[in-house]
Each structure stands twice: as structure tokens, then as C-alpha cells.
Design an enzyme around this catalytic site. Structure first.
Site, PDB file in Angstrom:
ATOM      1  N   VAL A 233      55.780  42.083  64.327  1.00 44.58           N
ATOM      2  CA  VAL A 233      55.789  43.305  65.132  1.00 44.58           C
ATOM      3  C   VAL A 233      54.630  44.187  64.680  1.00 44.58           C
ATOM      4  O   VAL A 233      54.471  44.451  63.482  1.00 44.58           O
ATOM      5  CB  VAL A 233      57.121  44.077  64.984  1.00 44.58           C
ATOM      6  CG1 VAL A 233      57.046  45.421  65.709  1.00 44.58           C
ATOM      7  CG2 VAL A 233      58.284  43.242  65.519  1.00 44.58           C
TER       8      VAL A 233
ATOM      9  N   ALA B  30      52.940  47.384  60.573  1.00 45.04           N
ATOM     10  CA  ALA B  30      53.327  46.082  61.120  1.00 45.04           C
ATOM     11  C   ALA B  30      54.327  45.441  60.173  1.00 45.04           C
ATOM     12  O   ALA B  30      54.524  45.918  59.044  1.00 45.04           O
ATOM     13  CB  ALA B  30      52.101  45.187  61.274  1.00 45.04           C
ATOM     14  N   LYS B  31      54.979  44.399  60.604  1.00 44.36           N
ATOM     15  CA  LYS B  31      55.876  43.657  59.719  1.00 44.36           C
ATOM     16  C   LYS B  31      56.153  42.303  60.341  1.00 44.36           C
ATOM     17  O   LYS B  31      56.096  42.149  61.571  1.00 44.36           O
ATOM     18  CB  LYS B  31      57.199  44.412  59.535  1.00 44.36           C
ATOM     19  CG  LYS B  31      57.941  44.051  58.262  1.00 44.36           C
ATOM     20  CD  LYS B  31      57.400  44.789  57.052  1.00 44.36           C
ATOM     21  CE  LYS B  31      58.133  44.410  55.796  1.00 44.36           C
ATOM     22  NZ  LYS B  31      57.730  45.257  54.668  1.00 44.36           N
ATOM     23  N   GLY B  32      56.481  41.339  59.497  1.00 44.82           N
ATOM     24  CA  GLY B  32      56.816  40.015  60.008  1.00 44.82           C
ATOM     25  C   GLY B  32      58.011  39.455  59.281  1.00 44.82           C
ATOM     26  O   GLY B  32      58.407  39.955  58.229  1.00 44.82           O
TER      27      GLY B  32
END
Ligand code: NAD
Length: 437
Positions: A81, A126-128
Site C-alpha cells: 500500500v 507505504a507498507k507491505g
């Protein structure tokens, strides 16, 4: 920025007052948004900007088919995201955990936007995450998952676009695999595509300790607010991974009495203080507190309620909730984990006069040194550890002062002040850039 009418807030969202009785935490994203809403209202944020800032730029779901060691095929699910890029490339970790959800990744991505803005570094959020249980996977399986996940998000990441880093369940080795996969496709080595890499592959000195060091610095800065000094304060740390163990060791080395620590299997306690340096060495060798002399056992729930000066939750989300917040005895909570305190608990702690230094300020040491790593990779020139630590100290102390000033000016908690500071910086830069159409 012009001060305008209060933004209209969507009324479908859960708040603590609309949650079913006995439940005090909404989804991670709703938890994040409930604080965002309060801060946005206090800032008088433009309703249009409110809509822009709450929406992630992009959410990606990928399928990760892998041949497992025994020859059968398994398909994992991964997310990335990108929440906001108004101030620079997206920045945020990748989590490997069996409980990863898109909602959690979305919340963590938004937290990264506010966190980077609070410490004033030129990144967005952001992040995953990949839904998997890293403890049950072999090294080969983890490598194949990492490489296929990287290939699936290849067009979305990059030094100027979105720069991943380690989070729960991932580490410098994972980052080395991501860097290598990306570089093989680019046909040249691109170290600055990820941070948190091994030192020999473009990592930064001081990165592994950075989050724990930042927490220690925040404890030192926050202590005087409650008439304490870090040296001599009694400290309890929940979670003994990268963040908790280093925070405990650094606080101990700064003269604090670390009286209790825990991991997922429970905690240990000594009212006179543990030798946290020796304990970290013991834990690194044995991966358990068992066998460490001169301590009593304490359960994870009881640990949070111990009589102490500073509590550092450094495990995972929603640990301090409506039901245990009334029993918390710490004068200061310094959040090492992301989202360890629910909104309901926040209300109770505020009423009790507990100073809560929020995650988006307290644990920002990691992303700050990630920024230093990205700068060093791009310059091709690497700093001495002392230089890294001094610059980290400058940023953490300045950020604590900035948030405290905001809290005083608006008469709000440090959490809401940190959100206000982060949101106002992102809102300002969004306004100056204007909306492309
Ligand atoms: P980690 O996986 O290295 O360690 C987590 C620790 O928490 C382990 O010791 C585990 O046993 C313990 N734990 C898990 N559940 C627990 C429970 N219910 N009670 C007590 N202990 C429990 O993870 P980490 O990198 O130390 O990250 C911890 C938290 O800090 C996460 O919320 C992460 O998102 C956040 N964070 C990490 C960094 C970083 O640089 N690593 C930076 C900012 C924020």
C-alpha cells in the site's frame, strides 16, 4: 494554510462510542483514522484536503505461487500500500506474518506518512505484507517468496518511488534478496531500493539499533516532564525483539533500572533492576529468558501493570486497552510498537495524567536511520557510526520538542499533537504542489 470549516467526517466509521460493549478497538485503519479525525478537526483542515489525505494513493494485492521444499505448490498473498507521496517516495516496511490483512497494511502505511512528516524527513508513507508464517518456512522457501513478491511489485518500488524496509518477520537478509531481485531486472546494482540491508551491501551503521536508540532518547527527553531523569527510572519493556531488547539495553546503559521484560512466552522481573546488557547476550544465545539468574517470572498481562516509571510496549498492536489501562501504573508510556494503545485506553490514560509518547514519534528512530541509509547509498559515501547516532539524536530531540510545543499550544495530548504536526506538514506540501489534473 487557510483555516476553514471543520471537515465533514464519514459517519459510518466505528468510534469507541459506537463499538459494541466490551470491545474497545476498531480495525487498525479505523483506530488510526479516529486519531486522524481528532487532529484534522483541531487543525481546521480543509474538507477537500481531508479527503485527499485519508485515501491511500494505491493498494496492490499480488499472488505469490511458490514450489515448496517437498515439491508441492503453495500460493501466498502479498500486499503493498502506497499511502502518500506528497513529501517524497513512499517509505515503509514489509511484514511477513500469518495475521497480515489489507486493513492492517493500510493503517501501517498511513502511520508511516505521519511518522516521516513528524520527524521531518522527505518521505511519504507505504507498507507491505505477505500472509505467511515465517517460523514454519525454510530459508529457501522464504527466499522464493521474497523474490516472487518483489517481482510482482517491481514496477511499483524504486529509490524514487517507494522504498521498503524490514518489519516483523523480515530482516536484513530479506532486504538483500529484494535488492538483488530488483538489481537483476535493472541490470545493475541498485542498493537504494530498500533500507535495512546488511552493512556490506549498502546498509547504514547504527540502523539495527536505531529504533531502540531512538526510544531511549525519547525516554530521556520525556522523563523531566514527569519530574524524572532516565538514570534511576524504573523501566518495563514488553517485547524482546529488535526494538524491545535494544531499547532495554540502551536504557540500562544510560543508568535506568530495567525491572522487567517479556517476550511472547512471558516475562521476567527483578525489582532492583536486571542487567539488560547481559540479558540481551543471554537471549541472543538461547532465544529464551530461561536460565537467566536472579529473576522472578511474570505473566504478560501482569507485566504491563507493574509499578514502574516508564513502560515501553515493543511487541504488537492493541496491548493497552480499555480493560487494563485503569491498572497501568507507569507515569510515562513510550510506544515502541506501532499501535500498542487503543483509543479507549488513550482516553483513560489521559484522564489519569499518564504521558503517552506516541508510536509515530517514539519509534521513528528506525525510519530516520533508514533515511540516512538511502542518502548514503545515493551518495555512495558512508558515515561513521558516531555521525549516524549524532544526527539521529538531533532529529529525535527536535521532534520531541516540536510535538511538545504543539501539545502545549493546542492543549492536546502528545498523540494528537504528533498527528497534528504530521498532518499539517503533509497538508501544507500538498497545497503548495497543487492537485495535478
Ligand atoms: P520482532 O519480531 O523482532 O520482536 C517482537 C517481540 O515481541 C518478540 O520478542 C516477541 O516474542 C514479542 N511478542 C510478540 N507478542 C507478544 C506479546 N503478546 N507479549 C509480549 N511479547 C510479545 O519485532 P520488532 O522489529 O522488535 O518490532 C516490534 C514492534 O515495533 C512492531 O510493532 C513493529 O512494527 C514496531 N517497529 C519496529 C521497528 C524496527 O525498526 N524493527 C521500527 C518501528 C516500529
Amino acid at each position: 494554510m487557510d483555516q476553514v470549516a471543520e471537515p465533514e467526517l464519514p459517519d459510518s466509521r466505528l468510534t469507541t462510542s459506537t463499538l459494541p460493549q466490551g470491545i474497545d478497538s476498531a480495525s487498525p485503519f479505523d483506530e488510526m483514522m479516529s486519531r486522524f479525525d481528532v487532529a484534522a478537526q483541531r487543525l481546521g483542515l480543509d474538507p477537500g484536503l481531508y479527503k485527499v489525505l485519508r485515501e491511500p494513493v494505491r493498494e496492490t494485492k499480488v499472488s505469490i505461487p511458490i514450489v515448496m521444499d517437498d515439491g508441492h505448490i503453495e500460493v501466498f498473498v502479498g500486499y503493498r500500500v502506497l499511502h502518500n507521496i506528497a513529501r517524497g517516495p513512499g517509505k515503509g516496511g514489509i511484514r511477513f506474518d500469518k495475521n497480515v490483512t489489507l486493513d492492517e497494511v493500510r493503517a501501517l502505511a498511513a502511520w508511516m506518512t505521519w511518522k516521516c512528516a513528524v520527524v521531518n524527513i522527505p518521505f511519504g508513507g507505504a507498507k507491505g505484507g505477505v500472509i505467511c508464517d515465517p517460523a514454519s518456512l525454510s530459508r529457501g522457501e522464504l527466499e522464493r517468496i521474497t523474490r516472487r513478491y518483489t517481482a510482482e511489485i517491481m514496477d511499483l518500488i524504486g529509490p524514487e518511488k517507494d522504498v521498503p524496509a524490514p518489519d516483523m518477520g523480515t530482516n536484513p537478509q530479506t532486504m538483500a534478496w529484494i535488492m538483488d531481485t530488483y538489481s537483476m531486472h535493472a541490470r545493475h546494482t541498485v542498493t537504494s531500493v530498500v533500507t535495512g540491508k546488511p552493512l556490506t551491501l549498502g546498509g547504514s551503521r547504527g540502523r539495527i539499533e536505531a529504533t531502540g536508540r531512538g526510544l531511549m532518547l525519547i525516554c530521556r527527553e520525556a522523563a523531566p516532564v514527569k519530574g524524572l531523569t532516565l538514570a534511576g527510572s524504573r523501566i518495563v519493556v514488553q517485547g524482546f525483539g529488535n526494538v524491545g531488547s535494544i531499547a532495554a539495553r540502551m536504557c540500562h546503559e544510560a543508568g535506568a533500572h530495567v525491572i522487567a521484560v517479556s517476550d511472547i512466552n512471558g516475562g521476567i522481573f527483578n525489582s532492583k533492576g536486571l542487567d539488560a546488557t547481559a540479558l540481551v547476550a543471554h537471549y541472543e544465545k538461547h532465544r529464551t529468558f530461561e536460565g537467566f539468574q536472579g529473576v522472578e517470572r511474570v505473566g504478560n498481562a501482569d507485566l504491563l501493570e507493574l509499578d514502574c516509571d516508564i513502560l515501553i510496549p515493543a511487541a504488537n498492536e492493541n496491548q493497552i486497552r480499555g480493560r487494563n489501562a485503569p491498572n497501568i501504573k507507569a507515569k510515562i508510556i513510550v510506544e515502541g510498537a506501532n499501535g500498542p494503545t487503543t483509543q479507549r485506553a488513550d482516553e483513560i490514560l489521559n484522564q489519569k495524567g499518564v504521558l503517552v509518547v506516541p508510536d509515530i514519534l517514539a519509534n521513528a528512530g528506525g525510519v530516520t536511520v533508514s533515511y540516512f541509509e538511502w542518502v548514503q547509498d545515493r551518495a555512495g559515501f558512508f558515515w561513521r557510526e558516531q555521525e549516524v547516532n549524532e544526527r539521529l539524536e538531533d532529529i529525535m530531540c527536535q521532534s520531541f520538542r516540536d510535538v511538545s510545543t504543539m501539545a502545549e499550544k493546542y492543549g492536546v495530548s502528545h498523540r494528537i499533537a504528533a498527528y497534528m504536526l504530521g498532518i499539517s506538514r503533509v497538508a501544507h506540501d500538498t497545497m503548495v504542489r497543487g492537485l495535478y489534473a
